[in-house]
Scaffold this active site. Structure first.
Site, PDB file in Angstrom:
ATOM      1  N   ASP A   1       0.816  -1.213   0.000  1.00 41.86           N
ATOM      2  CA  ASP A   1       0.000   0.000   0.000  1.00 41.86           C
ATOM      3  C   ASP A   1       0.852   1.266   0.000  1.00 41.86           C
ATOM      4  O   ASP A   1       2.075   1.213   0.101  1.00 41.86           O
ATOM      5  CB  ASP A   1      -0.921  -0.005   1.228  1.00 41.86           C
TER       6      ASP A   1
ATOM      7  N   ASP B   1      -7.666  -3.383  13.990  1.00 45.10           N
ATOM      8  CA  ASP B   1      -9.044  -3.697  13.615  1.00 45.10           C
ATOM      9  C   ASP B   1      -9.093  -4.887  12.656  1.00 45.10           C
ATOM     10  O   ASP B   1     -10.071  -5.093  11.947  1.00 45.10           O
ATOM     11  CB  ASP B   1      -9.743  -2.480  12.980  1.00 45.10           C
TER      12      ASP B   1
ATOM     13  N   HIS C   1      -7.446  -5.525   9.957  1.00 43.23           N
ATOM     14  CA  HIS C   1      -7.321  -5.343   8.509  1.00 43.23           C
ATOM     15  C   HIS C   1      -5.974  -5.829   7.999  1.00 43.23           C
ATOM     16  O   HIS C   1      -4.984  -5.822   8.720  1.00 43.23           O
ATOM     17  CB  HIS C   1      -7.555  -3.882   8.095  1.00 43.23           C
TER      18      HIS C   1
ATOM     19  N   GLU D   1      -9.883  -2.157   5.137  1.00 43.75           N
ATOM     20  CA  GLU D   1     -10.558  -1.838   6.381  1.00 43.75           C
ATOM     21  C   GLU D   1     -11.783  -2.710   6.574  1.00 43.75           C
ATOM     22  O   GLU D   1     -12.273  -3.324   5.621  1.00 43.75           O
ATOM     23  CB  GLU D   1     -10.980  -0.367   6.369  1.00 43.75           C
TER      24      GLU D   1
END
Lengths: 420, 275
Positions: free
Chosen positions: B72, B141, B143, B148
């Site tokens: 990313d 979280d 991911h 997400e």
């Protein structure tokens, strides 16, 4: 591994296994050079998909920006203030010799001389880049003749001058022209000098205060008009006094315009300034300290008698004194013909860096910056010299931990290396 | 899956680095057949990168025939910004090794047309023959990359708006000023990573423990996108003790019991010097 040719065909050199002086710290990082300038390797990697053609293994050495000497009167038998027909070969000779001291740029300095000398010498030397042939010439430093009689030091009294016609005309008459001049040292208490300071600064010439009996307000006025340097602090000026600090007071003056720095030259040869005085100045204003050699003809030569401008001097060890006015030669062992007036030093720039670090207890980074970054900022050339930022000229000095010079590079090319 | 539990962060980083090293050397990459490696950023893989650099410096591994694809990159952050993932990869990995710059691929968050950039990236991966080993991390979280909660489990490389959690977690890199943190990123999709032959997820620290629990002890769920790898034929989770704090004792005991088997993957550790 060949570099990618998309942006430039020029070879890329990568200095590895080194500690480089960047952001005021010695960092373990590689230094990349292309076309004589420090290269951003991250841009090279991502934009050009390029890498180095040549690796230079520095074996753990320190890489610092090349030293800049803004006050050097000659050396190795050469005296820049001698009116010779071939000044440029003298300047070139010294320029080549000082590479071994880590100096990559310098200001050939002329002491107080008669107009004939200036008119002859000045036109022969132009600002020029350094290289294999020697260190780069940044322009002359003209120390005098508009200085104080009481503080002439080793300068010949008969050639001192004052401002008669109102400023610049006097300079033009004395010097013959203002081209290729990087700095002028003058005494700001002389009548008419303040407007001269202003005019010189407007022309991009650095103005330095020295050989003067100015009080602090006269010095501050000169700084207000643009003066930004003090020639060999403490020497040839009034001593610090607590009710009128004189020129020395500029180090902590609150009258210095915002955003400007007053720099001061220090001859850190252990002779011109007592280490305690050096420490006082350094602690008062560390970012303004500029190491200079104020080297004379005899630098690099064995003990004995040599000429400096219009005078004769005597070398005894690391000391250089004005010889007696008696024209007959006096052997060095009888000092009756010697005065005790110092007249320049014979310490080399790297010696000064080591001595400064030792005497002041400063960090390696500070010692190196005093000989590179600070003089570059003084002369307004820090956008390309005096640091290892991306885009700066790759003038480098490789040093061991004791700050002895191992090799010198100009524009990324090796121009001197210590023999085995 | 394989779950490899090491005592602490350093040991986990070393195990992961050794695994990558062995995989590359066993593959015997050459000019005709590159080893394709997917790479993460962040504090978790930092120790692993340091170890890999050590292995390169000691001459035991080379990245000459390795192609890398990062997961990313932020959108709109200047590439030279110290917090961009380009800067991270340059400073923490690429500048220390012998990878050919043409083989180091990272999404360009400043591309004129972000969608085209994403599609081109998928294309580059395909042209490289797919990813041999995709190394990744996990967010608090759950991911993977910037996929997400709520991301499709078959998603491809695309632009994503970052969740509040992620922005807060990243604030520490931007002087704790939430306004300075980028709000969008380009990321490989869950599907993109699932296409890799093998996936290795690094998870260290107690703050990741709950995410790990959700990823491996609960069902496949697009709210915890790492859970997608339960359906990948070859996944390794490498973690430290702290990351297992929310797992069942039974799970931890089972996999710790298998450690001697898993350790055969990194012991003996191979070297190009022997070839």
């Amino acid at each position: 591994m060949p570099s990618n040719k998309s942006v430039s065909d020029a070879a890329i050199t990568q200095f590895i296994n080194c500690r480089i002086l960047r952001d005021h710290r010695l960092q373990r990082d590689d230094l990349w050079v292309r076309e004589g300038k420090v290269l951003d390797p991250e841009k090279l990697f991502f934009d050009e998909k390029g890498y180095a053609d040549k690796l230079v293994d520095c074996e753990g050495s320190i890489i610092a920006p090349g030293f800049i000497d803004v006050q050097i009167n000659g050396g190795y038998g050469i005296d820049f203030s001698q009116a010779s027909d071939d000044v440029s070969s003298g300047v070139s000779f010294v320029a080549k010799k000082i590479l071994q001291h880590g100096v990559t740029s310098f200001c050939p300095t002329l002491v107080t001389s008669p107009p004939a000398v200036y008119h002859k010498v000045l036109p022969q030397i132009k600002v020029s880049d350094g290289g294999e042939h020697g260190a780069g010439v940044l322009g002359f430093h003209l120390e005098g003749p508009f200085i104080s009689v009481e503080k002439k030091g080793a300068h010949p009294e008969q050639f001192l001058r004052t401002f008669q016609s109102g400023g610049i005309e006097d300079l033009m008459e004395a010097y013959g022209g203002l081209d290729n001049i990087a700095m002028v040292t003058l005494a700001p208490e002389l009548g008419g000098s303040q407007s001269v300071v202003k005019e010189l600064c407007q022309r991009g010439i650095t103005v330095s205060l020295g050989h003067s009996v100015a009080n602090l307000s006269q010095a501050e006025e000169a700084v207000h008009h643009g003066a930004s340097f003090i020639t060999h602090l403490f020497n040839a000026m009034l001593p610090f006094h607590h009710r009128d600090p004189g020129i020395v007071g500029l180090l902590t003056s609150d009258q210095v315009p915002a955003g400007r720095t007053v720099y001061y030259g220090m001859i850190a040869d252990g002779i011109h300034t007592n280490p305690a005085a050096l420490r006082i100045a350094h602690r008062a204003h560390p970012s303004g300290l500029v190491l200079v050699t104020d080297a004379i003809t005899a630098m690099g030569l064995p003990p004995g008698r040599h000429t400096l401008g219009q005078q004769v001097i005597e070398i005894q060890g690391l000391h250089a004194y004005v010889a007696g006015l008696n024209a007959a030669y006096q052997p060095p062992t009888t000092c009756s013909a010697c005065t005790k007036t110092l007249c320049g030093s014979i310490a080399t720039m790297d010696m000064c860096v080591r001595h400064f670090k030792h005497a002041s207890g400063c960090s390696v980074e500070e010692a190196l910056e005093a000989a590179s970054l600070h003089p570059a900022k003084l002369l307004g050339i820090s956008h390309k010299k005096g640091n290892l930022d991306y885009g700066s000229d790759a003038d480098l000095v490789l040093l061991d931990d004791a700050l002895n010079v191992e090799a010198t590079f100009i524009s990324g090319e090796e121009v001197w290396r210590k023999g085995p | 899956m394989r779950l490899v539990i090491l005592d602490d962060y350093d040991l986990a980083s070393e195990w992961a680095a050794k695994y990558i090293r062995n995989r590359i050397i066993q593959f015997k990459p050459s000019a005709e057949r590159y080893f394709t490696l997917g790479l993460p950023t962040g504090s978790t893989p930092y120790g692993c990168y340091k170890k890999l650099i050590e292995f390169y410096r000691s001459g035991d591994i080379s990245f000459k025939y390795v192609k890398t694809f990062n997961m990313d990159e932020y959108v709109g952050l200047p590439r030279a910004h110290p917090e961009s993932y380009h800067s991270y990869m340059w400073n923490n990995f690429f500048k220390h090794i012998d990878i050919d710059p043409a083989n180091a691929h990272i999404l360009d968050g400043n591309a004129e047309d972000l969608e085209t950039e994403c599609q081109a990236y998928e294309q580059k991966i395909a042209e490289a023959g797919g990813i041999e080993l995709f190394v990744g991390g996990i967010g608090p979280d759950g991911h993977i990359a910037f996929n997400e909660p709520g991301s499709s489990l078959v998603s491809r490389t695309r632009v994503k708006t970052l969740a509040k959690d992620t922005i807060v977690a990243n604030a520490r890199f931007f002087g704790n000023d939430l306004n300075k943190v980028p709000t969008m990123a380009l990321t490989v999709g869950v599907g993109t990573v699932m296409d890799a032959k093998e996936v290795m997820i690094l998870i260290t620290g107690a703050h990741k423990a709950f995410a790990l629990y959700k990823a491996i002890e609960e069902g496949v769920n697009h709210m915890w996108t790492v859970s997608a790898f339960q359906q990948h034929p070859r996944t390794i989770f490498v973690c430290d003790e702290d990351a297992t704090l929310e797992l069942r004792v039974k799970t931890v005991k089972y996999f710790k019991g298998l450690l001697h088997v898993h350790n055969r993957l990194v012991d003996p550790v191979l070297s190009i010097k022997d070839q």
